[in-house]
Each structure stands twice: as C-alpha cells, then as structure tokens.
Design an enzyme around this catalytic site. Structure first.
Site, mmCIF file in Angstrom:
data_model
loop_
_atom_site.group_PDB
_atom_site.id
_atom_site.type_symbol
_atom_site.label_atom_id
_atom_site.label_comp_id
_atom_site.label_asym_id
_atom_site.label_seq_id
_atom_site.Cartn_x
_atom_site.Cartn_y
_atom_site.Cartn_z
ATOM 1 N N GLY A 85 2.327 -68.072 62.098
ATOM 2 C CA GLY A 85 0.931 -67.671 62.230
ATOM 3 C C GLY A 85 0.449 -66.908 61.022
ATOM 4 N N ASN A 88 -4.449 -66.232 57.953
ATOM 5 C CA ASN A 88 -5.027 -67.465 57.433
ATOM 6 C C ASN A 88 -4.689 -68.702 58.264
ATOM 7 O OD1 ASN A 88 -6.102 -65.940 55.456
ATOM 8 N ND2 ASN A 88 -4.840 -66.733 53.791
ATOM 9 N N GLU A 128 -3.220 -64.241 65.506
ATOM 10 C CA GLU A 128 -4.228 -63.206 65.277
ATOM 11 C C GLU A 128 -5.627 -63.740 65.613
ATOM 12 O OE1 GLU A 128 -3.692 -61.266 61.515
ATOM 13 O OE2 GLU A 128 -1.546 -61.329 61.711
ATOM 14 N N TYR A 129 -6.118 -63.433 66.809
ATOM 15 C CA TYR A 129 -5.467 -62.787 67.935
ATOM 16 C C TYR A 129 -5.782 -63.577 69.187
ATOM 17 C CZ TYR A 129 -5.867 -58.992 64.560
ATOM 18 O OH TYR A 129 -5.839 -58.252 63.417
ATOM 19 N N ALA A 201 -0.433 -51.473 62.575
ATOM 20 C CA ALA A 201 -1.238 -50.239 62.606
ATOM 21 C C ALA A 201 -1.800 -49.928 61.219
ATOM 22 C CB ALA A 201 -0.386 -49.084 63.135
ATOM 23 N N TYR A 202 -2.608 -50.858 60.741
ATOM 24 C CA TYR A 202 -3.281 -50.674 59.450
ATOM 25 C C TYR A 202 -4.528 -51.537 59.450
ATOM 26 C CZ TYR A 202 0.464 -54.170 59.202
ATOM 27 O OH TYR A 202 1.353 -55.167 59.507
#
Ligand SMILES: *[C@@H]1O[C@H](CO)[C@@H](O)[C@H](O)[C@H]1NC(C)=O
Ligand SMILES: *[C@@H]1O[C@H](CO)[C@@H](O)[C@H](O)[C@H]1NC(C)=O
Length: 487
Positions: A85, A88, A128-129, A201-202
């Site tokens: 995944g 892109n 995502e996602y 977590a960014y």
C-alpha cells in the site's frame, strides 16, 4: 519489561537507492544492531485472471529482498516484513479486494506464497485509509478492513500448521488523527488479530494549512487552537488505547524528516506564523514541503529553537520554517514509549537518518541511536511521566474531516522519482508480458501507451509504467516530462 523486548521497527523504502551520491541508501547501509524489524515498502495489490494478487513495485525488489534476508545470517532474530500500500497506492484496489471473503482469500493466498518465496517473516497492511471517503474508501470499508485483518491472521495460522514454519507476523500502519481512527478502524477486532500496529504519528500539520505547525509534536501546547490539541503523538497514543488497543501492541511512529513551510514574513517565525506555502525541496529528496533529517543537518545557517511544550525542535533558515525531530526529541520519544509501556517505536524511514554520518558531526545513525537509547532507558533527558500530562478526558473528534490530519507514512517521500534522478529500469513495476515480438535487449516504447515501455532482457519483456505525469522518452530511454519528448 526488559529493554530487549521493545521493538524498534524501521521502514525501508525501495526508492531511496535512487537518490544521488551520499544519500543513496541500499540494504548494506542498514545497521542491524539498531533495529528489531525492517519493513520493506511498498508492494501493491493487483489482479489478473486468477484474481487478486500481491506484486512488487520495482525492478530491483527481488535483489534487495535477498540482500535483506542475508542480513539474518548474522542477526537471526531480525524480522523482515513486507508492506503493501502506501499513500500513492491509493485505495481502489484495497476497496475491491477487501469487499468479499472470496476476493480477500485470493489476495491472502497470493501474499503467503510471495512472502514464503522471498523468505520474509511477516506482512504490514498500509491502506491509507479504510473508511475514508476523502481518500476514496467508502464507509463500509471500515468493516472490510477488519475482516481482511481477521482473515489474514487465520490464514497465517493455518499456513503455519501445515508448513511447520513460524507463523507470519501481521501488522498494520494506521492513522493517528481522531477522525481517521473513528472512520477507519474497528479497533477491538483489529487488536485481536494483529501482532502490533505502526502508529503513523506524524504529518499532524503541514503546508496545506495557513500557518506553521509542528508535524510530530509529542505533546500539545497550551496556546494551540482547541481543534489542534489532539494533533500530537501523546494524544494519538491515548486515543488508540482508549479505543481498546493494548499499549504493548502500539508501536509509536516517529519521523526522520521535517515538514517545511515558506514563511510569509521571515520576521514572524514562531509556531502558528503565517505561511506563503510549502517549503522548498531538499537537494536529495526533491520534494516540496519536506526535508530528510540529513538535509536539515546540512543547513548550517539554520537557527534552532525548542518548543518546551511540544518537546520538539524547529528551525528557521531565511524564509524557510522546518518542524522536525533531532537526537534530543527522539531520545525523549523513545523514553516516552518505554515509560508508557508501548510495544516500541517505528521509524519512517531509515534512509532519512544521517546513516553514514557524512552530513552531520555525530557519526552514523545519530537519530536511530538516540531513539534506541531512550527506548532502552539509557540517558533519559527530562523524561517526565507522561501520564501526569495527559488530559484524562477522551479527546473529542477535533480534526476536520477532509483535512489530511495525518496524510500518511508514505506521503512524505513516495513521490515518483524525477526523470533526472532515475534510471527507468529501476523505478517501475515488474510484470511480464508477451504482446510484442522480442525486440532484443534494452528499453523500448510501448506502441500502445506513451506512459509505458518495455524493459527486455534474456528474451523476457517486462512491461513498465512511468511514474504519474511522465512518458517514456525513446531518445534518452528514461521516463521524462512530456514536453521533452519529440512527437
Ligand atoms: C496471476 O498472478 C500470479 C501471481 O503472480 C501468477 O502465479 C499467475 O500465474 C497469474 N495468472 C495469470 C492467469 O496470469
Ligand atoms: C524561539 O522561541 C522563543 C519562544 O517562543 C521566541 O521568543 C524566539 O523568538 C524564538 N527564536 C527563533 C529563532 O525562532
């Protein structure tokens, strides 16, 4: 828990070997004493006449798989996982594949065979996602994703029984924003089937907003707008725990890149300063709005500042504003993961550290070493007990639907390599075909589609796809901008 039971998971990107000079990253650059799991990104979901299948994305994948596997001769405890995944990749293939038990089973069967063929230890879903309409996944895909995880775990268990090999590991890279969590993950169901999650977590803030903001703060800031108070790592970890993910299955993701902004007025340069747009691309990563850590430590003239509340640094260099992590903040984040009883830490991505120590003055892998020392409980710097700082109340959904509150693990770097940067045969999908008669060894245009070409070797023709926006240039034999290709 002893420090040795903590995971240090690093993502390996299959395009970092295309960077120039000292920034070129190959499996041999990995220091296996600094990590416990390597996740190779990315493979993709595809389908052919026999159904949904797992496929590699680059010509060089097979060679790099075997180089990674050979590291295990000396480091037998190291685990190798393959991620499918990324940003892109998009969601269309996931949507379709996950929609029924039969199509899921096709994909899982293909995946098991692929993983066993390349001698990897596990698999990482990087959709995502799910459940995110803005990304093209309708609401029911939340349920389908949970079913996909369940089915995959059962199939991995079955396969282990019949093959007698250790069961394949199962992980998922998951979103950190409250809205993406609520819409995408049936946490209790997923928690039962995964070995751990890689919490992305960014990318909490970026140049899609109007002002500067740190993309991977550890804690919130008193003076932040209320809607931003959950846009930090501590809030994301707490939210996942509240939803039912056991802390020791949460692996906290940290970024080895900064998010950059061009300031509207260089004189106004704090957190929340007005911006003109994305920051300028770095000389190696060539992507607006982000810089690899090794590019940041090259910025000799940058002024570093430290946010005492966020616990992260940011730098100002002329009109460029960069929110990033350094050795100080990463040591704290390692310490945070340890004191909070998390499963460990994850890094996106290993190739963005100063891995050879050529850019900065701290030797090879300054970031990874700092992160690990925090995780191992060595040299704790201002490691205040996180629980005293956590607001005990459940964070309310704060991030706005439609805003990429946490665009992705892969958003940061998975841009198509620029034509100047890449040799065509390195950057494209490997898929066999037999449409044309064999033209000899070399690269040849696909007569039916200017964005495709054939790479031919040893009598086999591989159909290759240029990155989005590019077409095959028969003169230079690379993927190129359309305006450079003579009609
Ligand atoms: C579909 O792909 C799988 C996995 O790569 C391959 O084994 C199979 O032969 C393919 N089937 C067809 C009909 O091309
Ligand atoms: C660093 O942060 C402090 C406190 O916010 C601020 O007063 C100072 O101007 C900042 N310096 C730079 C170079 O941004």
């Amino acid at each position: 828990l002893s420090s040795s039971s903590k995971k240090l998971v690093v993502y390996f990107t299959n395009w970092a070997h295309l960077r120039k000079d000292e920034a070129r990253f190959v499996p041999g650059d990995i220091d296996p004493s600094l990590c416990t799991h390597i996740i190779y990104s990315f493979a993709k979901v595809n389908k052919n006449e026999s159904g949904f299948i797992l496929e590699g994305t680059q010509w060089s994948d097979m060679e790099m798989f075997s180089e990674l596997v050979s590291i295990k001769d000396k480091y037998p405890n190291l685990k190798l996982l393959l991620a499918v995944g990324g940003w892109n990749h998009g969601t269309a293939m996931f949507n379709e594949m996950a929609s029924s038990a039969a199509t899921r089973a096709q994909f899982i069967k293909s995946t098991i065979k692929y993983l066993r063929d390349i001698k990897f230890d596990g698999f990482d879903y990087d959709w995502e996602y799910p459940g995110n309409s803005d990304r093209g996944s309708p609401p029911e895909t939340k349920r389908h994703f949970a079913e996909l995880i369940q089915d995959t775990r059962s199939a991995f268990e079955e396969e282990a029984k019949t093959s007698g090999k250790p069961r394949l590991l199962l992980t998922a890279a998951v979103a950190a924003g409250v809205y993406a969590v609520d819409s995408g993950y049936d946490v209790l169901t997923i928690a039962k089937s995964v070995d751990f999650i890689n919490l992305m977590a960014y990318d909490f803030h970026g140049s899609w907003e109007d002002t500067t903001g740190h993309h991977s703060a550890l804690y919130h800031r008193q003076d932040e707008p209320p809607a931003h108070k959950t846009a930090n790592q501590d809030a994301a970890v707490n939210y996942w725990i509240q939803q039912g993910m056991p802390p020791d299955k949460i692996v906290l993701g940290v970024a080895f890149y900064g998010r950059t902004f061009t300031l509207r007025n260089p004189e106004v340069h704090g957190l929340g300063a007005p911006i003109r747009g994305p920051g300028t691309p770095g000389p190696y990563t060539l992507e607006p709005s982000m810089l690899a850590y090794f590019e940041i430590c090259e910025l000799q003239s940058a002024q570093r500042n430290w946010s005492c509340q966020h616990k992260v640094p940011y730098s100002i260099c002329g009109n460029q504003w960069i929110g990033y992590d350094d050795t100080e903040s990463l040591r704290m984040k390692g310490e945070y993961a340890r004191s909070k009883g998390l499963g460990g830490v994850m890094v996106w991505s290993i190739d963005m550290d100063d891995f050879k120590g050529k850019f900065g003055t701290m030797g090879p892998y300054p970031l990874l070493r700092a992160l690990k020392s925090g995780l191992d409980g060595r040299g704790s710097l201002d490691a205040r007990p996180s629980d005293t700082q956590v607001a005990p109340t459940a964070p309310k959904p704060a991030d706005v639907p439609g805003k990429p509150s946490s665009p992705s693990v892969s958003n940061s770097a998975q841009v198509p390599p620029k034509p100047s940067q890449s040799k065509a045969e390195d950057v494209h999908d490997k898929s066999e075909t037999g449409v044309m008669s064999y033209p000899g060894d070399g690269l040849f245009p696909d007569p039916k589609d200017p964005t495709k070409y054939y790479s031919c070797a040893n009598g086999i023709m591989y159909s290759q796809q240029c990155p989005p926006g590019l077409v095959f240039n028969p003169v230079t034999k690379t993927c190129d901008w359309p305006q450079n290709v003579r009609k």
